[in-house]
Design a protein around this motif. Structure first.
Motif, PDB file in Angstrom:
ATOM      1  N   GLU A 272       0.817  -1.213   0.000  1.00  0.00           N
ATOM      2  CA  GLU A 272       0.000   0.000   0.000  1.00  0.00           C
ATOM      3  C   GLU A 272       0.850   1.262   0.000  1.00  0.00           C
ATOM      4  OE1 GLU A 272      -3.950   1.749   2.253  1.00  0.00           O
ATOM      5  OE2 GLU A 272      -2.504   0.564   3.436  1.00  0.00           O
ATOM      6  N   ALA A 273       1.937   1.268   0.760  1.00  0.00           N
ATOM      7  CA  ALA A 273       2.774   2.459   0.876  1.00  0.00           C
ATOM      8  C   ALA A 273       3.444   2.822  -0.444  1.00  0.00           C
ATOM      9  CB  ALA A 273       3.837   2.249   1.956  1.00  0.00           C
ATOM     10  N   ALA A 274       3.550   1.869  -1.362  1.00  0.00           N
ATOM     11  CA  ALA A 274       4.229   2.130  -2.636  1.00  0.00           C
ATOM     12  C   ALA A 274       3.291   2.655  -3.710  1.00  0.00           C
ATOM     13  CB  ALA A 274       4.896   0.851  -3.135  1.00  0.00           C
ATOM     14  N   ILE A 275       1.983   2.586  -3.489  1.00  0.00           N
ATOM     15  CA  ILE A 275       1.012   2.943  -4.527  1.00  0.00           C
ATOM     16  C   ILE A 275       0.819   4.457  -4.530  1.00  0.00           C
ATOM     17  CG2 ILE A 275      -1.359   2.651  -5.323  1.00  0.00           C
ATOM     18  CD1 ILE A 275      -1.333  -0.086  -3.889  1.00  0.00           C
ATOM     19  N   PRO A 276       1.139   5.140  -5.642  1.00  0.00           N
ATOM     20  CA  PRO A 276       1.057   6.602  -5.668  1.00  0.00           C
ATOM     21  C   PRO A 276      -0.384   7.105  -5.828  1.00  0.00           C
ATOM     22  CG  PRO A 276       1.876   5.781  -7.781  1.00  0.00           C
ATOM     23  CD  PRO A 276       1.713   4.585  -6.893  1.00  0.00           C
ATOM     24  N   VAL A 277      -0.794   7.981  -4.911  1.00  0.00           N
ATOM     25  CA  VAL A 277      -2.119   8.608  -4.959  1.00  0.00           C
ATOM     26  C   VAL A 277      -1.938  10.081  -4.619  1.00  0.00           C
ATOM     27  CG1 VAL A 277      -4.500   8.572  -4.140  1.00  0.00           C
ATOM     28  CG2 VAL A 277      -3.164   6.458  -4.115  1.00  0.00           C
ATOM     29  N   LYS A 278      -2.496  10.977  -5.429  1.00  0.00           N
ATOM     30  CA  LYS A 278      -2.393  12.407  -5.132  1.00  0.00           C
ATOM     31  C   LYS A 278      -3.165  12.725  -3.858  1.00  0.00           C
ATOM     32  CE  LYS A 278      -1.596  14.261  -9.720  1.00  0.00           C
ATOM     33  NZ  LYS A 278      -2.114  13.855 -10.995  1.00  0.00           N
ATOM     34  N   PRO A 279      -2.666  13.662  -3.039  1.00  0.00           N
ATOM     35  CA  PRO A 279      -3.354  13.990  -1.788  1.00  0.00           C
ATOM     36  C   PRO A 279      -4.803  14.406  -1.987  1.00  0.00           C
ATOM     37  CG  PRO A 279      -1.160  14.958  -1.805  1.00  0.00           C
ATOM     38  CD  PRO A 279      -1.379  14.387  -3.175  1.00  0.00           C
ATOM     39  N   GLN A 280      -5.081  15.210  -3.024  1.00  0.00           N
ATOM     40  CA  GLN A 280      -6.454  15.664  -3.238  1.00  0.00           C
ATOM     41  C   GLN A 280      -7.370  14.531  -3.689  1.00  0.00           C
ATOM     42  OE1 GLN A 280      -3.739  16.631  -4.905  1.00  0.00           O
ATOM     43  NE2 GLN A 280      -4.196  17.394  -6.970  1.00  0.00           N
TER      44      GLN A 280
END
Length: 364
Positions: A272-280
């Motif tokens: 999970e920590a490696a999956i990139p998701v924009k903060p917004q």
């Protein structure tokens, strides 16, 4: 093409121009007569102009380069039609181009089928068609045939578009959902959930610190760079290089990985920590009670790669503007149950299962 004749830009002698500013689609625009010919000639054919389309036949006669032919089709019913970062016109090109590209094909030509609702403003239709034409030019594909139909008011939703594409896979490229093997690495080309949350934020009138913009884009250039990065390794050993490419559209990354796991008969473990998701995007998902893993993307790809070539693929992805935020997010392992699992940020583990329903309808 029959009575829709998008591919028949014949001269009608109808000299009066369409009233784009004030005009609306009516049933005569789908009747096969002069009004339909005027719409096709002055709007569709003018925007999509190319030698194959200009031949005016019932279909396009194609001369294809050597290789295996790939054909893909996609229907687009997104609501709203216009959203931050795109619209249904560009989306209809990107969606089918990407379906071809993830098979390793060079996209060549598209068909376009329009279902228009009576009363739809011609100014909006022109905007959609011009966006579609611009996306096709940028992707270096031609729209060579098509169809137009009009339904009564209240029996459609403005515009639905179907696009079908043809591309050619060169020798030596072998990609498919059944090719993932234990030990392979799973990569994503960038942040996930951007497209779906751009749509949902607009629908729900949500405002965040920065606008959420769709990632809609044609991926064949990015994919060509990745294939080039592993070409030598694949020539030396066919088990090396890229095994699977997919664009995680409707159903998002989670659904796409479950499809691959089932096709290949394997399991997957994500980080999970490696999956990139924009903060917004994450904030919007939390507000709406959604999981970004299941949210649609229209400009991202998933790559399943031989472990020896994962870093080369990652480097090639990050060297391209559409892959700058690429990451290795997991690994394939042997699992008779074909489960996709994830290690959470807190060290726990959970199943990333199939959706039981559609959490985001009308997203693409």
């Amino acid at each position: 093409m029959d009575d829709g004749r998008l591919n028949k830009p014949v001269k009608t002698g109808y000299s009066r121009p369409l009233d784009i500013k004030h005009g609306r689609v009516d049933l005569t625009h789908g009747s096969g007569g002069r009004a339909m010919a005027q719409l096709i000639e002055q709007l569709f054919a003018a925007a999509f102009d190319n030698p194959l389309l200009a031949q005016g036949n019932d279909g396009a006669v194609l001369t294809l380069p050597p290789g295996r032919v790939v054909m893909a089709t996609d229907s687009h019913v997104v609501s709203p039609l216009f959203y931050p970062g795109g619209d249904i016109g560009a989306l209809s090109v990107h969606g089918t181009v990407n379906d071809l590209a993830v098979m390793g094909a060079t996209p060549l030509v598209l068909s376009a089928g329009f279902i228009l609702e009576e009363g739809f403003p011609l100014t909006d239709l022109k905007r959609i068609v011009e966006s579609m034409a611009a996306a096709a030019r940028a992707a270096d594909v031609q729209i060579v045939t098509g169809d137009t139909k009009v339904v009564e008011q209240g029996k459609g939703d403005g515009v639905f578009i179907n696009t079908t594409g043809i591309g050619v896979v060169p020798a030596g490229v072998e990609l498919g959902g059944a090719r993932a093997r234990p030990g392979d690495k799973v990569l994503v080309s960038g942040t996930i959930g951007d497209h779906g949350m751009a749509i949902m934020s607009l629908r729900e009138s949500l405002a965040f610190g920065s606008e959420i913009v769709s990632d809609s884009a044609a991926l064949h250039g990015l994919i060509a760079d990745v294939l080039a990065a592993v070409r030598d390794a694949t020539l030396r050993d066919p088990q090396r290089g890229l095994h699977v490419l997919r664009d995680p559209t409707r159903g998002g990354v989670a659904t796409t990985l479950n499809e691959i796991a089932r096709q290949s008969g394997v399991g997957m473990m994500l980080q999970e920590a490696a999956i990139p998701v924009k903060p917004q995007v994450m904030a919007a998902c939390e507000f709406l009670g959604l999981d970004p893993l299941y949210v649609a993307n229209e400009g991202k790809l998933i790559a399943v790669v031989a472990p020896e070539d994962a870093e080369s693929v990652l480097t090639a992805l990050r060297a391209h503007p559409l892959g700058a935020e690429a990451a290795i997010i997991g690994e394939v392992f042997a699992d008779d149950h074909h489960f996709v699992q994830m290690t959470t940020r807190f060290g726990g583990r959970r199943i990333v299962d199939w959706l039981s329903g559609d959490q985001l309808p009308r997203i693409c």
